[in-house]
Design a protein around this motif. Structure first.
Motif, PDB file in Angstrom:
ATOM      1  N   MET A   1     -15.678  16.345  48.192  1.00  0.00           N
ATOM      2  CA  MET A   1     -15.398  17.757  48.386  1.00  0.00           C
ATOM      3  C   MET A   1     -13.890  17.978  48.313  1.00  0.00           C
ATOM      4  O   MET A   1     -13.123  17.311  49.004  1.00  0.00           O
ATOM      5  N   SER A   2     -13.475  18.918  47.495  1.00  0.00           N
ATOM      6  CA  SER A   2     -12.043  19.142  47.318  1.00  0.00           C
ATOM      7  C   SER A   2     -11.477  20.034  48.420  1.00  0.00           C
ATOM      8  O   SER A   2     -12.193  20.796  49.060  1.00  0.00           O
ATOM      9  N   GLU A   3     -10.198  19.924  48.603  1.00  0.00           N
ATOM     10  CA  GLU A   3      -9.484  20.717  49.610  1.00  0.00           C
ATOM     11  C   GLU A   3      -9.428  22.179  49.159  1.00  0.00           C
ATOM     12  O   GLU A   3      -9.193  22.460  47.976  1.00  0.00           O
ATOM     13  N   PRO A   4      -9.617  23.149  50.073  1.00  0.00           N
ATOM     14  CA  PRO A   4      -9.510  24.575  49.694  1.00  0.00           C
ATOM     15  C   PRO A   4      -8.110  24.897  49.179  1.00  0.00           C
ATOM     16  O   PRO A   4      -7.129  24.268  49.582  1.00  0.00           O
ATOM     17  N   ARG A   5      -8.030  25.867  48.300  1.00  0.00           N
ATOM     18  CA  ARG A   5      -6.735  26.336  47.794  1.00  0.00           C
ATOM     19  C   ARG A   5      -6.216  27.393  48.773  1.00  0.00           C
ATOM     20  O   ARG A   5      -6.408  28.582  48.567  1.00  0.00           O
ATOM     21  N   TRP A   6      -5.589  26.944  49.855  1.00  0.00           N
ATOM     22  CA  TRP A   6      -5.128  27.835  50.914  1.00  0.00           C
ATOM     23  C   TRP A   6      -4.123  28.840  50.374  1.00  0.00           C
ATOM     24  O   TRP A   6      -3.393  28.569  49.432  1.00  0.00           O
ATOM     25  N   LEU A   7      -4.088  30.000  51.005  1.00  0.00           N
ATOM     26  CA  LEU A   7      -3.108  31.022  50.648  1.00  0.00           C
ATOM     27  C   LEU A   7      -1.761  30.663  51.246  1.00  0.00           C
ATOM     28  O   LEU A   7      -1.693  30.166  52.378  1.00  0.00           O
ATOM     29  N   ASP A   8      -0.698  30.948  50.490  1.00  0.00           N
ATOM     30  CA  ASP A   8       0.625  30.755  51.079  1.00  0.00           C
ATOM     31  C   ASP A   8       0.917  31.955  51.987  1.00  0.00           C
ATOM     32  O   ASP A   8       0.119  32.889  52.081  1.00  0.00           O
ATOM     33  N   ALA A   9       2.046  31.923  52.662  1.00  0.00           N
ATOM     34  CA  ALA A   9       2.358  32.961  53.660  1.00  0.00           C
ATOM     35  C   ALA A   9       2.408  34.361  53.040  1.00  0.00           C
ATOM     36  O   ALA A   9       1.884  35.322  53.626  1.00  0.00           O
ATOM     37  N   ASP A  10       3.022  34.483  51.862  1.00  0.00           N
ATOM     38  CA  ASP A  10       3.098  35.795  51.206  1.00  0.00           C
ATOM     39  C   ASP A  10       1.705  36.283  50.777  1.00  0.00           C
ATOM     40  O   ASP A  10       1.370  37.460  50.945  1.00  0.00           O
ATOM     41  N   GLN A  11       0.911  35.391  50.212  1.00  0.00           N
ATOM     42  CA  GLN A  11      -0.445  35.761  49.798  1.00  0.00           C
ATOM     43  C   GLN A  11      -1.285  36.177  51.012  1.00  0.00           C
ATOM     44  O   GLN A  11      -2.028  37.148  50.950  1.00  0.00           O
ATOM     45  N   GLN A  12      -1.137  35.424  52.094  1.00  0.00           N
ATOM     46  CA  GLN A  12      -1.879  35.740  53.323  1.00  0.00           C
ATOM     47  C   GLN A  12      -1.461  37.115  53.856  1.00  0.00           C
ATOM     48  O   GLN A  12      -2.299  37.925  54.236  1.00  0.00           O
ATOM     49  N   ARG A  13      -0.175  37.386  53.887  1.00  0.00           N
ATOM     50  CA  ARG A  13       0.338  38.685  54.341  1.00  0.00           C
ATOM     51  C   ARG A  13      -0.235  39.815  53.487  1.00  0.00           C
ATOM     52  O   ARG A  13      -0.726  40.813  54.016  1.00  0.00           O
ATOM     53  N   ASP A  14      -0.179  39.649  52.161  1.00  0.00           N
ATOM     54  CA  ASP A  14      -0.654  40.699  51.261  1.00  0.00           C
ATOM     55  C   ASP A  14      -2.166  40.861  51.325  1.00  0.00           C
ATOM     56  O   ASP A  14      -2.684  41.987  51.274  1.00  0.00           O
ATOM     57  N   TRP A  15      -2.900  39.768  51.443  1.00  0.00           N
ATOM     58  CA  TRP A  15      -4.353  39.844  51.570  1.00  0.00           C
ATOM     59  C   TRP A  15      -4.739  40.602  52.841  1.00  0.00           C
ATOM     60  O   TRP A  15      -5.575  41.505  52.816  1.00  0.00           O
ATOM     61  N   ARG A  16      -4.100  40.262  53.936  1.00  0.00           N
ATOM     62  CA  ARG A  16      -4.404  40.940  55.204  1.00  0.00           C
ATOM     63  C   ARG A  16      -4.004  42.415  55.161  1.00  0.00           C
ATOM     64  O   ARG A  16      -4.697  43.258  55.724  1.00  0.00           O
ATOM     65  N   ALA A  17      -2.903  42.727  54.495  1.00  0.00           N
ATOM     66  CA  ALA A  17      -2.502  44.134  54.351  1.00  0.00           C
ATOM     67  C   ALA A  17      -3.558  44.899  53.554  1.00  0.00           C
ATOM     68  O   ALA A  17      -3.905  46.029  53.903  1.00  0.00           O
ATOM     69  N   PHE A  18      -4.072  44.283  52.500  1.00  0.00           N
ATOM     70  CA  PHE A  18      -5.128  44.911  51.713  1.00  0.00           C
ATOM     71  C   PHE A  18      -6.375  45.151  52.564  1.00  0.00           C
ATOM     72  O   PHE A  18      -6.928  46.259  52.580  1.00  0.00           O
ATOM     73  N   VAL A  19      -6.849  44.125  53.256  1.00  0.00           N
ATOM     74  CA  VAL A  19      -8.071  44.253  54.068  1.00  0.00           C
ATOM     75  C   VAL A  19      -7.891  45.320  55.135  1.00  0.00           C
ATOM     76  O   VAL A  19      -8.711  46.233  55.262  1.00  0.00           O
ATOM     77  N   ASP A  20      -6.815  45.231  55.894  1.00  0.00           N
ATOM     78  CA  ASP A  20      -6.581  46.189  56.969  1.00  0.00           C
ATOM     79  C   ASP A  20      -6.398  47.605  56.420  1.00  0.00           C
ATOM     80  O   ASP A  20      -7.012  48.560  56.900  1.00  0.00           O
ATOM     81  N   GLY A  21      -5.567  47.752  55.391  1.00  0.00           N
ATOM     82  CA  GLY A  21      -5.314  49.074  54.821  1.00  0.00           C
ATOM     83  C   GLY A  21      -6.553  49.702  54.209  1.00  0.00           C
ATOM     84  O   GLY A  21      -6.810  50.894  54.388  1.00  0.00           O
ATOM     85  N   SER A  22      -7.355  48.915  53.494  1.00  0.00           N
ATOM     86  CA  SER A  22      -8.548  49.494  52.854  1.00  0.00           C
ATOM     87  C   SER A  22      -9.595  49.901  53.889  1.00  0.00           C
ATOM     88  O   SER A  22     -10.215  50.956  53.750  1.00  0.00           O
ATOM     89  N   ILE A  23      -9.760  49.106  54.931  1.00  0.00           N
ATOM     90  CA  ILE A  23     -10.704  49.483  55.990  1.00  0.00           C
ATOM     91  C   ILE A  23     -10.249  50.768  56.669  1.00  0.00           C
ATOM     92  O   ILE A  23     -11.032  51.695  56.865  1.00  0.00           O
TER      93      ILE A  23
END
Length: 153
Positions: free
Chosen positions: A1-23
């Motif tokens: 099983m391969s290691e997940p392609r984790w988000l870097d800090a900027d990607q994580q910040r932007d992903w969370r901004a998208f989720v929170d903002g869209s909701i």
């Protein structure tokens, strides 16, 4: 099983901004439509899709696809819209399993009233707070997301 392609800090910040903002944006639009017009956001979307269809009529299966709802959820939503006199359903004469949803005149009038306020909410909380170049980028990005999801089905 391969290691997940984790988000870097900027990607994580932007992903969370998208989720929170869209909701939050969907909550604002839903609350506004309910308060001013007695329509949920999903009911409004169905009225919009029917208003844009030839003869203001679509098969329920096609409407479910356009309105991004499961057939079961769409059926429940259309039942509410029928009770309000905004939509009428009829059996398909050529296919006994098929059902058409028709936008009534009352439904079109309700949509026209709601659209005037809804567009202001969309502008106030989305269009007017985003730089025009960023808005174009968002459009390109979500067309790509939609295409990727369609390809995965």
């Amino acid at each position: 099983m391969s290691e997940p392609r984790w988000l870097d800090a900027d990607q994580q910040r932007d992903w969370r901004a998208f989720v929170d903002g869209s909701i939050r944006l969907h909550d604002v639009m839903d609350r506004d439509l309910k308060t001013r017009h007695g329509l949920s956001e999903s009911e409004y979307e169905i009225l919009v899709r029917l208003s844009e269809a030839p003869g203001r009529c679509l098969r329920m299966a096609e409407l479910a696809e356009h309105a991004s709802q499961s057939r079961s959820r769409l059926s429940h939503t259309c039942t509410r819209l029928e009770a309000k006199g905004l939509v009428r359903r009829e059996s398909c004469p050529n296919d006994k399993r098929g059902v058409f949803a028709h936008l009534t005149e009352e439904g079109f009038a309700a949509l026209e009233r709601a659209a005037r306020d809804h567009v202001e909410t969309v502008r106030d909380f989305f269009i007017d707070v985003i730089d025009p170049e960023d808005l174009k980028a968002i459009g390109r990005a979500f067309r790509a997301v939609t295409e990727r999801i369609a390809q995965s089905r």
